[in-house]
Design a protein around this motif. Structure first.
Motif, PDB file in Angstrom:
ATOM      1  N   ILE A 183     -23.368  -2.978  30.277  1.00 15.38           N
ATOM      2  CA  ILE A 183     -24.770  -3.172  29.896  1.00 15.38           C
ATOM      3  C   ILE A 183     -25.645  -2.095  30.531  1.00 15.38           C
ATOM      4  N   ALA A 184     -26.244  -1.278  29.697  1.00 17.96           N
ATOM      5  CA  ALA A 184     -27.157  -0.231  30.157  1.00 17.96           C
ATOM      6  C   ALA A 184     -28.513  -0.837  30.482  1.00 17.96           C
ATOM      7  N   ASN A 185     -29.209  -0.249  31.441  1.00 13.35           N
ATOM      8  CA  ASN A 185     -30.583  -0.600  31.822  1.00 13.35           C
ATOM      9  C   ASN A 185     -30.727  -2.006  32.415  1.00 13.35           C
ATOM     10  N   ALA A 186     -29.636  -2.566  32.929  1.00 13.08           N
ATOM     11  CA  ALA A 186     -29.727  -3.848  33.632  1.00 13.08           C
ATOM     12  C   ALA A 186     -30.319  -3.593  35.016  1.00 13.08           C
ATOM     13  N   MET A 187     -31.049  -4.554  35.556  1.00 20.22           N
ATOM     14  CA  MET A 187     -31.650  -4.396  36.869  1.00 20.22           C
ATOM     15  C   MET A 187     -30.721  -4.992  37.922  1.00 20.22           C
ATOM     16  N   VAL A 188     -30.410  -4.197  38.952  1.00 10.88           N
ATOM     17  CA  VAL A 188     -29.557  -4.634  40.055  1.00 10.88           C
ATOM     18  C   VAL A 188     -30.392  -4.622  41.324  1.00 10.88           C
ATOM     19  N   THR A 189     -30.307  -5.712  42.102  1.00  8.31           N
ATOM     20  CA  THR A 189     -31.112  -5.867  43.306  1.00  8.31           C
ATOM     21  C   THR A 189     -30.226  -6.210  44.493  1.00  8.31           C
TER      22      THR A 189
END
Length: 145
Positions: A37-43
């Motif tokens: 998945i492109a452009n997923a936000m990881v924190t």
């Protein structure tokens, strides 16, 4: 008394400042299809980044909880080894919405309103949320109040 150069002091301080940070890297994938998945936000902790076009991320941060979220997917979180950093692959599950939101303007526009009502009658959508009051407090229909 120690006689340390300015450069040595800066190096020592910068090492102490980064002592708690670790490098986290990996990918975010669709749990149903295995697709990246492109452009997923990881924190991780207070730091965040987005995955690249190949679903990969790289983040230097302090913390142990690595979390991911993406449009159309549920959130996912795993615990990782803070001291050495970790290769962490996160799986997110697709979410199928069953409700549609209509804004103040959408509810007041017959073509938009009718399209949404048709959608509710012909698809698994089982709820329509209608925001009848706009940001300025106006309503889109005549009222006796």
């Amino acid at each position: 008394m120690l006689n340390l150069s300015f450069r040595t002091i800066v190096l020592l301080c910068s090492g102490a400042c980064w002592a708690g940070a670790a490098t986290f890297f990996g990918s975010v994938v669709d749990s149903a299809t295995g697709k990246l998945i492109a452009n997923a936000m990881v924190t991780v902790g207070a730091k965040q980044t987005r995955t690249d076009a190949n679903g990969k991320y790289h983040l230097d941060a302090e913390g142990t909880a690595v979390a991911a979220r993406a449009y159309g997917y549920s959130r996912s979180q795993v615990e990782a080894n803070q001291k050495s950093g970790s290769a962490v692959d996160l799986k997110v599950a697709p979410v199928v919405p069953h409700a549609v939101y209509l804004s103040f303007w959408g509810a007041g526009t017959p073509s938009l309103r009718d399209s949404v009502l048709h959608l509710a009658a012909t698809t698994p959508v089982n709820a329509v949320v209608i925001d009848v009051k706009g940001d300025l407090g106006y309503i889109c229909f005549r009222s006796g109040l």
